[in-house]
Design an enzyme around this catalytic site. Structure first.
Site, PDB file in Angstrom:
ATOM      1  N   SER A  34       0.805  -1.226   0.000  1.00  0.00           N
ATOM      2  CA  SER A  34       0.000   0.000   0.000  1.00  0.00           C
ATOM      3  C   SER A  34       0.838   1.276   0.000  1.00  0.00           C
ATOM      4  CB  SER A  34      -0.945   0.013   1.200  1.00  0.00           C
ATOM      5  OG  SER A  34      -0.222  -0.069   2.410  1.00  0.00           O
ATOM      6  N   ASP A 324      -3.056   8.392   7.764  1.00  0.00           N
ATOM      7  CA  ASP A 324      -4.050   7.567   8.440  1.00  0.00           C
ATOM      8  C   ASP A 324      -3.337   6.668   9.454  1.00  0.00           C
ATOM      9  OD1 ASP A 324      -2.935   5.503   6.948  1.00  0.00           O
ATOM     10  OD2 ASP A 324      -4.669   5.214   5.649  1.00  0.00           O
ATOM     11  N   HIS A 327      -0.381   4.848   7.158  1.00  0.00           N
ATOM     12  CA  HIS A 327       0.417   5.405   6.057  1.00  0.00           C
ATOM     13  C   HIS A 327       0.881   6.839   6.297  1.00  0.00           C
ATOM     14  CE1 HIS A 327      -2.437   2.376   4.390  1.00  0.00           C
ATOM     15  NE2 HIS A 327      -1.293   1.897   3.916  1.00  0.00           N
TER      16      HIS A 327
END
Length: 369
Positions: A34, A324, A327
């Site tokens: 991600s 978040d 990340h």
């Protein structure tokens, strides 16, 4: 028969095409999770690891979600920009064609993916590194059918490669207690297992032409907001951080060995642990105000594992290290990218491609509308 100057020029051009084949452009092929995903998971309709929600992408392009798990750019975006390399689109982007690949490369990164096939299974859909390499093999077949084999070989050997996975293998596998890896291995043997697997994967990529390749190291993953909020003290999870340090040491040693034993391989390890740790420990030194909680959160309800439309955004996104629970923000990614460029001495591949500017933080929208 006497040929005119115009005819001679045409013949020479044709001969040049016949002998030189396709003119290769230097592009990137990115493999990751991600932290590097630019939209693959948004096309995996059953994936629970998805950033296709407001407010992801708020500081990128038109401000709409684009599949990146941050408010702006990834570290790979920024490094590529500053090296003058085009940004490779997601493999699952419907607009991807052979011509697009030849101009821009491909990004195979997938949120929730790991070095190990079993990692992130509870996300339902994600591409592991083995799967990403398999997709790359299919990409090579497409390009070989588009241009001749010799030109394709040159194209893939001149390309740049990024491999950036590993954190999910700990956070969403070994440390969960859910997967068999949690009790099958101890810390040392699990890292050995990761290195054996990664070595096999990098050898596969070398066999497919990867000559200039960088593996990103792990940051202090025990200090991400999710790990902090799940601890009793609210501090970093030191056991998790120690695993990141051990992984980095083993991966660096592996890359050195492979660079010296694989033909024409220039394999580099990008260790960003120290700089990220410094940013988290001394945020004001780098212009940040918060390094322990996410900019995008659900108020006092934590952990909200993803940023959602009902989330509350911080007032100034450039002052937060984390976007978040998992990340980093665009501002943190830019700092890390710049440090890696400085540390590793990257040179511009194409100086005519100017880097994109960092996005300016816009006024925070009201989630209530």
């Amino acid at each position: 028969m006497k040929l005119s100057s115009r005819q001679l020029i045409i013949i020479l051009i044709l001969l040049g095409i016949a002998t030189d084949g396709y003119h290769c452009k230097v592009v990137q092929f990115i493999f990751g999770d991600s932290l590097s995903d630019v939209g693959n998971n948004r096309y995996l309709t059953r994936s629970l690891a998805n950033a296709n929600l407001p407010w992801y992408g708020i500081d990128f392009g038109n401000g709409m979600p684009n599949g990146r798990f941050t408010n702006g750019r990834t570290v790979a975006d920024i490094i590529g920009d500053k090296m003058g390399l085009p940004r490779p689109p997601a493999f699952l982007d419907p607009s991807l064609t052979e011509d697009v690949i030849l101009e821009n490369g491909v990004n195979y990164a997938s949120g929730g993916g790991g070095i190990l096939n079993e990692t992130g299974g509870y996300f339902i859909q994600r591409f592991s590194l083995y799967k990403q390499i398999d997709l790359f093999r299919g990409t090579q077949d497409l390009i070989k059918s588009k241009i001749d084999n010799e030109a394709a070989e040159k194209f893939f050997q001149e390309a740049r490669y990024v491999v950036a996975l590993g954190s999910n293998d700990f956070i969403n596998n070994y440390l969960t207690g859910v997967y068999s890896d949690s009790w099958k291995y101890n810390d040392a043997t699990f890292i050995d297992y990761l290195m054996e697997t990664l070595e096999d994967q990098l050898k596969m990529l070398h066999g497919m032409g990867a000559r200039q390749l960088m593996v990103f190291g792990l940051a202090p993953m025990g200090c991400i907001p999710l790990q902090r909020v799940l601890s009793t003290s609210g501090g970093c999870q030191e056991k998790t951080n120690k695993l990141a340090v051990s992984f980095n040491a083993a991966a660096s040693k592996l890359l050195d060995k492979m660079s010296s034993t694989l033909a024409n391989a220039s394999y580099t390890f990008g260790d960003n642990y120290d700089v990220v740790n410094d940013v988290i420990t001394n945020p004001s030194k780098f212009g940040f105000e918060n390094s322990d909680s996410p900019c995008c959160s659900f108020g006092r309800i934590r952990p909200a594992l993803t940023c959602i439309p009902a989330s509350i955004l911080c007032k100034d996104r450039s002052k937060y290290v984390f976007w978040d629970e998992y990340h980093p923000s665009d501002a943190a990614n830019e700092l890390v990218a710049n440090e890696l460029i400085k540390k590793l001495g990257f040179l511009q591949v194409d100086p005519t491609n100017s880097p994109s500017p960092a996005p300016a933080s816009e006024p925070t929208p009201d989630p209530e509308g």
